[in-house]
Design an enzyme around this catalytic site. Structure first.
Site, PDB file in Angstrom:
ATOM      1  N   ARG A 142     -10.178   3.929   3.190  1.00 45.13           N
ATOM      2  CA  ARG A 142      -8.895   3.244   3.412  1.00 45.13           C
ATOM      3  C   ARG A 142      -9.024   2.117   4.442  1.00 45.13           C
ATOM      4  O   ARG A 142      -8.092   1.841   5.209  1.00 45.13           O
ATOM      5  CB  ARG A 142      -7.796   4.216   3.848  1.00 45.13           C
ATOM      6  CG  ARG A 142      -7.676   5.437   2.964  1.00 45.13           C
ATOM      7  CD  ARG A 142      -7.416   5.083   1.537  1.00 45.13           C
ATOM      8  NE  ARG A 142      -7.439   6.261   0.674  1.00 45.13           N
ATOM      9  CZ  ARG A 142      -7.358   6.176  -0.661  1.00 45.13           C
ATOM     10  NH1 ARG A 142      -7.320   4.997  -1.266  1.00 45.13           N
ATOM     11  NH2 ARG A 142      -7.364   7.257  -1.386  1.00 45.13           N
TER      12      ARG A 142
ATOM     13  N   ASN B 277     -13.085  13.218   6.190  1.00 48.53           N
ATOM     14  CA  ASN B 277     -13.910  13.765   5.095  1.00 48.53           C
ATOM     15  C   ASN B 277     -15.345  13.696   5.616  1.00 48.53           C
ATOM     16  O   ASN B 277     -16.132  12.836   5.240  1.00 48.53           O
ATOM     17  CB  ASN B 277     -13.731  12.936   3.822  1.00 48.53           C
ATOM     18  CG  ASN B 277     -12.300  13.012   3.324  1.00 48.53           C
ATOM     19  OD1 ASN B 277     -11.707  14.091   3.274  1.00 48.53           O
ATOM     20  ND2 ASN B 277     -11.731  11.878   2.986  1.00 48.53           N
TER      21      ASN B 277
ATOM     22  N   GLU C 240      -8.142  18.805  -0.011  1.00 51.33           N
ATOM     23  CA  GLU C 240      -8.732  17.784  -0.887  1.00 51.33           C
ATOM     24  C   GLU C 240     -10.237  17.980  -1.083  1.00 51.33           C
ATOM     25  O   GLU C 240     -11.025  17.046  -0.963  1.00 51.33           O
ATOM     26  CB  GLU C 240      -8.450  16.381  -0.346  1.00 51.33           C
ATOM     27  CG  GLU C 240      -6.968  16.044  -0.343  1.00 51.33           C
ATOM     28  CD  GLU C 240      -6.653  14.590  -0.034  1.00 51.33           C
ATOM     29  OE1 GLU C 240      -7.409  13.966   0.724  1.00 51.33           O
ATOM     30  OE2 GLU C 240      -5.620  14.098  -0.538  1.00 51.33           O
TER      31      GLU C 240
ATOM     32  N   ASP D 152       2.386  11.730   2.426  1.00 51.63           N
ATOM     33  CA  ASP D 152       1.136  11.054   2.754  1.00 51.63           C
ATOM     34  C   ASP D 152       1.341   9.585   3.089  1.00 51.63           C
ATOM     35  O   ASP D 152       1.023   8.719   2.277  1.00 51.63           O
ATOM     36  CB  ASP D 152       0.156  11.196   1.573  1.00 51.63           C
ATOM     37  CG  ASP D 152      -1.241  10.718   1.933  1.00 51.63           C
ATOM     38  OD1 ASP D 152      -1.489  10.459   3.115  1.00 51.63           O
ATOM     39  OD2 ASP D 152      -2.074  10.600   1.018  1.00 51.63           O
TER      40      ASP D 152
ATOM     41  N   GLU E 281      -0.010  12.362  13.723  1.00 53.96           N
ATOM     42  CA  GLU E 281      -0.968  11.432  13.115  1.00 53.96           C
ATOM     43  C   GLU E 281      -0.205  10.319  12.407  1.00 53.96           C
ATOM     44  O   GLU E 281       0.566  10.582  11.473  1.00 53.96           O
ATOM     45  CB  GLU E 281      -1.875  12.179  12.123  1.00 53.96           C
ATOM     46  CG  GLU E 281      -2.909  11.294  11.451  1.00 53.96           C
ATOM     47  CD  GLU E 281      -3.846  12.072  10.511  1.00 53.96           C
ATOM     48  OE1 GLU E 281      -4.427  13.103  10.924  1.00 53.96           O
ATOM     49  OE2 GLU E 281      -3.985  11.651   9.348  1.00 53.96           O
TER      50      GLU E 281
ATOM     51  N   GLU F 155      -2.690   1.865   4.026  1.00 44.60           N
ATOM     52  CA  GLU F 155      -3.129   2.429   2.749  1.00 44.60           C
ATOM     53  C   GLU F 155      -2.082   2.246   1.650  1.00 44.60           C
ATOM     54  O   GLU F 155      -2.418   1.885   0.525  1.00 44.60           O
ATOM     55  CB  GLU F 155      -3.447   3.923   2.922  1.00 44.60           C
ATOM     56  CG  GLU F 155      -3.796   4.599   1.617  1.00 44.60           C
ATOM     57  CD  GLU F 155      -4.128   6.084   1.761  1.00 44.60           C
ATOM     58  OE1 GLU F 155      -4.193   6.598   2.887  1.00 44.60           O
ATOM     59  OE2 GLU F 155      -4.334   6.728   0.707  1.00 44.60           O
TER      60      GLU F 155
ATOM     61  N   HIS G 126       5.331   7.487  -3.654  1.00 45.74           N
ATOM     62  CA  HIS G 126       4.090   7.773  -4.387  1.00 45.74           C
ATOM     63  C   HIS G 126       4.132   7.288  -5.828  1.00 45.74           C
ATOM     64  O   HIS G 126       3.762   8.017  -6.749  1.00 45.74           O
ATOM     65  CB  HIS G 126       3.790   9.284  -4.356  1.00 45.74           C
ATOM     66  CG  HIS G 126       2.316   9.584  -4.250  1.00 45.74           C
ATOM     67  ND1 HIS G 126       1.399   9.157  -5.192  1.00 45.74           N
ATOM     68  CD2 HIS G 126       1.596  10.249  -3.313  1.00 45.74           C
ATOM     69  CE1 HIS G 126       0.194   9.554  -4.840  1.00 45.74           C
ATOM     70  NE2 HIS G 126       0.280  10.207  -3.692  1.00 45.74           N
TER      71      HIS G 126
HETATM   72  C1  GCU Z   1      -4.936  10.489   1.809  1.00 41.17           C
HETATM   73  C2  GCU Z   1      -5.962   9.422   1.605  1.00 41.17           C
HETATM   74  C3  GCU Z   1      -7.358   9.973   1.669  1.00 41.17           C
HETATM   75  C4  GCU Z   1      -7.530  10.746   2.962  1.00 41.17           C
HETATM   76  C5  GCU Z   1      -6.464  11.796   3.082  1.00 41.17           C
HETATM   77  C6  GCU Z   1      -6.475  12.502   4.432  1.00 41.17           C
HETATM   78  O1  GCU Z   1      -4.920  11.363   0.723  1.00 41.17           O
HETATM   79  O2  GCU Z   1      -5.737   8.798   0.373  1.00 41.17           O
HETATM   80  O3  GCU Z   1      -8.253   8.893   1.598  1.00 41.17           O
HETATM   81  O4  GCU Z   1      -8.792  11.341   3.006  1.00 41.17           O
HETATM   82  O5  GCU Z   1      -5.206  11.196   2.966  1.00 41.17           O
HETATM   83  O6  GCU Z   1      -5.665  12.127   5.257  1.00 41.17           O
HETATM   84  O7  GCU Z   1      -7.256  13.403   4.633  1.00 41.17           O
END
Ligand code: GCU
Length: 705
Positions: free
Chosen positions: A176, A218, A311, A385, A407, A413, A541
Site C-alpha cells: 500500500r 505481513n 488474512e 478497513d 491505528e 489506500e 468498500h
Molecule cells: C488491508 C490492506 C492489506 C493489509 C491489511 C492489514 O486489508 O489491504 O494490504 O495487509 O489491511 O491492515 O493488515
C-alpha cells in the site's frame, strides 16, 4: 536519484518537506528575530543535544539569514538558551519550576525571561528529548512567523507511543505504498547509511513521532535473523538521537523451521521447532532467547507489532489458543527489557459472524482483561478497513480493561493513493472526537486513546506511513501534509485540523496570504469531497478489488467479504447494508444511546445511513431529496469540488514555484478525471436498480460533456 543532492535540497523538489528554513520574508519579524537571537547556548552533550544543536543552527541560520555562534553557558543576553532542569539549576529558573514538574520526559516550555537586565529566550525541558521537541517547536514558531515578544509555549504529548507503521517488505516493495520503494535499503545496510535516514528522523522528530515499526505487518520472519537485526541496529543507532525507538513486526510462526523465501508465503519461520504454539515451553524459550538477542544489540528496542490469525498470517488460533495467549507469550519475553506488544485486532474470520464489521469485536471483547500489562491491542479507526468514512470501531468503547492503541492510515489506500489530494486531518478529527458513550457522555475516542477516560498504563497511536524513496517522500506534495498532520495530532489531538493546515502551508509555501488562503480552502474540504465522489452516505468498500483505487460497485466474485455487492446490497428496493436490529444488529456493539441512534433510520446520521441501513430509493432525506437524488447530488458535489480545486490551483500560477505548480496541477487533472469516473460508474451502476430518470447528466466529468 538526487539522494545526496537532496540533503541540501533545491528550493522546490519537495525533499525538504516542512523543514525548509528559507529566510523569513516578513521584514518586521526578521528584525525581531535577529535582535532577540544573537547566539545559542546549549550546554548538553548527549547525542540528542548534538542533533538538536545541529538542527537549531541549520534552522536559525536559514531563517535569520546569518550564522549564529554557539556560546558557552553563562552568556544569556539576546541569546537562545536550551537547557534541561539539570543543566540550568532549578534555582536560576524559578519561572520554569512548576511547569517542568508537569512536563514529563518529552514536554517542553519556551519562554522569554529577564535575566541579568537583558532578555533571554529559553527552551527548557526535563530531558534532552523534551529539548529536541522544544527546538522543533521553536523553529516552527519562527517558520510560522510568530512573534517572540513574551512568547510562552508549554507543550507535552498526550499519548506515550506515537508511531509510524511502515508496511515495508524486505525486498524493497511497500504494501500500500505509493511513493516509490522502501526507504530502508536492506542490501546496503549496515555498512552504507543513506543520509536520508537522518532526514527521515528529523522530519519525524519535528512532529513528535517517537517510534517506528520498520517492516510490514505481513511480516517476513527473516527480519528476526541475526543478519537483519544487525541492519536494524544500524537504523536504531541513527534514530535514537532523534528520540525514535525502533519496533519490528514479528511473524508468529518465526520459531518454526521452514523457509520464507518469497514475500507472498506468509507461513514458515527461521527457527528449528515444529510448532509456534504459544503454550509450548520450547516456543516460549525461543522467543525469550530471540528477545534477549535483540536487546543485546538494541537496548532501547520498543517491541513487537503483530498481525496474527488474520488474512492468512499465522497465529495462536492454529493451535487452539487465543489472541491473549499469543500476545502474552511475547509480552513475557519483552517485559524484563521494558518492551511492549502491539497486538492487532484486524481480524475477520467469517466463521464468527456473517457481517464482517462485527467480527473483531466478537473475538476480542471476551478476552478483555486477559492481556499482560505490556500489551496494547491495536485497532484500526473503523470496524472495516480504512474506508473513506466509517463509524468508529466499537471495540474501543467495549475493551474496558485493555490499553487500546489507535491505528490510522496515512497512506491513502482507499482514498486515491498518491494521486488524489485529500487532506486527512479533518477525517482523523472526526474519529478522535467521535462520542462513544463508553462511560457515558464525554467518552470521545480521543479520551480512550489518550487514557484520560480509563487511565490505562500504556497509551499509543500508530499511523501507517505514506513514505517511500520518491524524492518528495510521499508521491504527492500534499500527501506530506498528512504525514505532518498525523504527527501533530498524535502529539496533541486537540489541535484543530485548520491550524495544522495553517502551519503546514506556512512552512511549505511561505506566508503569502493569497497562496495561503487558497491552499487552505482547497485542503479543508478535500476529504469530504473524496467521500462524496467515492462512497457518500455511508457506502463502503466498492473499490476495485485488491488495487483499491477506482470504483467497482459491480464486483461480485471471489471471497464474499471482499465483494462490493456484499457491502452495498443494491436491489430494486433500495441501497445499503442493514446492520440495524432487524438486520445484522452490528448497532448493538455500540453503547447506548449511540446504538439506538444508529438503529433508527430517521435518527442515524446520514453520513452513516447506508452503513447501517438498507434504505428505499424513494426514502426522503433531510434535504427533501429522495435517496437516489441525494446520491446524485453527493457524487456531483464531490466532482464539483475537484473541479473547483483545479481552478483554485490554476489561480496560483506564478505564485508558487513552477515545479510544485506543475506537479500538483498534473495530479489534480488526474483526480478530476478519476472523480468523474467514480461518479459515472457508481451512479451508472446503481441506476440499473431504479426506474427514475437521472436528475443530472451522467458523464465522466460530471458536467454532461
Ligand atoms: C488491508 C490492506 C492489506 C493489509 C491489511 C492489514 O486489508 O489491504 O494490504 O495487509 O489491511 O491492515 O493488515
Amino acid at each position: 536519484m538526487g539522494l545526496l543532492l537532496a540533503s541540501t535540497g533545491s528550493a522546490d523538489d519537495g525533499y525538504r518537506l516542512w523543514l525548509k528554513y528559507d529566510r523569513v520574508t516578513d521584514r518586521a519579524r526578521l528584525k525581531q528575530y535577529r535582535a532577540k537571537i544573537r547566539a545559542i547556548v546549549i550546554p548538553g552533550k548527549s547525542a540528542t543535544d548534538v542533533a538538536l544543536k545541529t538542527e537549531l543552527q541549520r534552522g536559525l541560520n536559514g531563517l535569520l539569514g546569518r550564522e549564529l555562534p554557539i556560546k558557552p553557558a553563562g552568556q544569556t543576553r539576546n541569546t537562545l538558551v536550551v537547557v534541561t532542569r539539570r543543566e540550568f539549576g532549578e534555582a536560576k529558573i524559578p519561572e520554569f519550576t512548576g511547569v517542568l514538574d508537569s512536563l514529563g520526559p518529552e514536554g517542553y516550555a519556551i519562554r522569554e525571561l529577564k535575566i541579568g537586565g537583558g532578555k533571554t529566550l529559553v527552551i527548557a525541558a526535563n530531558e534532552d528529548r523534551g529539548l529536541l521537541y522544544g527546538a522543533f517547536g521553536f523553529l516552527r514558531a519562527l517558520q510560522t512567523h510568530r512573534s517572540l515578544d513574551r512568547i510562552d509555549i508549554v507543550s507535552k504529548p498526550k499519548v506515550r507511543f506515537r508511531l509510524l507503521n511502515h508496511w515495508d517488505n524486505l525486498d524493497g516493495t511497500v504494501e500500500r505504498g505509493y511513493a516509490g520503494k522502501s526507504l530502508w535499503r536492506w542490501s546496503e545496510l549496515p555498512w552504507t547509511l543513506s543520509p536520508r535516514y537522518v532526514d527521515y528522523a528529523r522530519a519525524c522528530a519535528s512532529i513528535g513521532i517517537n517510534g517506528t515499526v520498520l517492516n510490514n505487518v505481513n511480516a517476513n520472519p527473516r527480519i528476526l535473523t541475526a543478519e537483519y537485526l544487525a541492519r536494524v541496529e544500524a537504523l536504531a543507532g541513527i534514530f535514537r538521537s532523534y528520540g525514535i525507538r525502533v519496533f519490528l513486526s514479528a511473524n508468529f510462526s518465526s520459531p518454526i523451521a521452514a523457509g520464507f523465501e518469497q514475500e507472498g508465503n506468509r507461513k514458515g519461520g527461521i527457527g528449528n521447532l515444529n510448532t509456534s504454539d504459544p503454550l509450548d515451553p520450547a516456543v516460549r524459550a525461543w522467543w525469550k532467547e530471540k528477545v534477549a538477542e535483540i536487546y543485546h544489540l538494541i537496548p532501547d528496542f520498543g517491541g513487537f507489532l503483530v498481525k496474527a490469525s488474520s488474512e492468512g498470517m499465522p497465529g495462536p488460533q492454529e493451535y487452539g489458543r487465543s489472541h491473549a495467549d499469543g500476545a502474552n507469550m511475547l509480552a513475557e519475553a519483552l517485559q524484563p527489557f521494558g518492551g511492549v506488544v502491539m497486538w492487532r485486532s484486524f481480524v475477520y474470520d467469517a466463521a464468527n459472524d456473517a457481517d464482517r464489521v462485527k467480527r473483531a469485536f466478537k473475538e476480542f471483547v471476551p478476552l478483555d482483561g486477559q492481556f499482560m500489562p505490556n500489551v496494547l491491542v491495536q485497532a484500526k479507526n473503523g470496524p472495516l478497513d480504512f474506508q473513506p468514512r466509517e463509524p468508529v470501531q466499537p471495540l474501543f468503547g467495549a475493551m474496558t480493561g485493555t490499553p487500546m492503541m489507535l491505528e490510522l492510515q496515512i497512506t491513502q489506500e482507499y482514498l486515491g493513493h498518491s494521486t488524489h489530494m485529500v487532506y486527512l486531518a479533518p477525517m482523523w478529527k472526526e474519529y478522535l472526537q467521535f462520542e462513544t458513550y463508553a462511560c457515558g457522555p464525554g467518552s470521545s475516542l480521543a479520551s480512550i486513546v489518550d487514557g484520560s477516560l480509563r487511565k490505562p498504563a500504556l497509551t499509543g497511536i500508530a499511523g501507517v506511513a505514506n513514505i517511500g524513496d520518491d524524492l518528495n517522500w510521499c508521491g504527492h506534495l500534499f500527501a506530506q501534509a498528512n504525514w505532518y498532520a498525523y504527527g501533530r495530532l498524535a502529539w496533541d489531538h486537540s489541535l484543530a485540523a485548520e491550524s495544522i493546515a495553517d502551519e503546514w502551508i506556512a512552512m511549505t509555501f511561505g506566508r503569502g496570504s493569497k497562496v495561503h488562503s487558497t491552499i487552505r480552502s482547497m485542503m479543508m474540504g478535500s476529504w469530504e469531497a473524496c467521500v462524496n465522489y467515492m462512497t457518500p452516505l455511508g457506502l463502503h468498500h466498492i473499490m476495485q478489488e485488491g488495487f483499491h483505487y477506482g470504483p467497482a460497485p459491480q464486483h461480485d466474485t471471489g471471497r464474499e467479504d471482499w465483494r462490493s455487492t456484499y457491502y452495498h446490497r443494491a436491489d430494486s428496493i433500495g441501497l445499503g447494508y442493514n446492520r440495524s436490529s432487524s438486520g445484522s444488529n452490528a448497532v448493538a456493539q455500540y453503547a447506548s444511546p449511540l446504538r439506538e441512534q444508529f438503529d433508527s433510520v430517521s435518527h442515524c446520521p446520514e453520513k452513516y445511513l447506508l452503513w447501517f441501513h438498507h434504505v428505499g430509493w424513494d426514502y426522503r432525506m433531510r434535504s427533501g431529496r429522495t435517496l437516489w437524488e441525494e446520491l446524485c447530488h453527493k457524487y456531483s458535489a464531490g466532482t464539483g469540488y475537484v473541479d473547483a480545486m483545479l481552478g483554485q490551483w490554476e489561480s496560483l500560477r506564478g505564485a508558487v514555484d513552477s515545479e510544485s505548480f506543475v506537479h500538483v496541477k498534473t495530479k489534480l487533472e488526474k483526480q478530476r478525471v478519476d472523480a468523474g469516473i467514480w461518479r459515472h460508474t457508481c451512479l451508472g451502476y446503481f441506476r440499473r436498480y431504479i426506474k427514475h430518470p437521472l436528475p443530472q447528466p451522467l458523464s465522466p466529468n460530471g458536467r454532461g460533456e
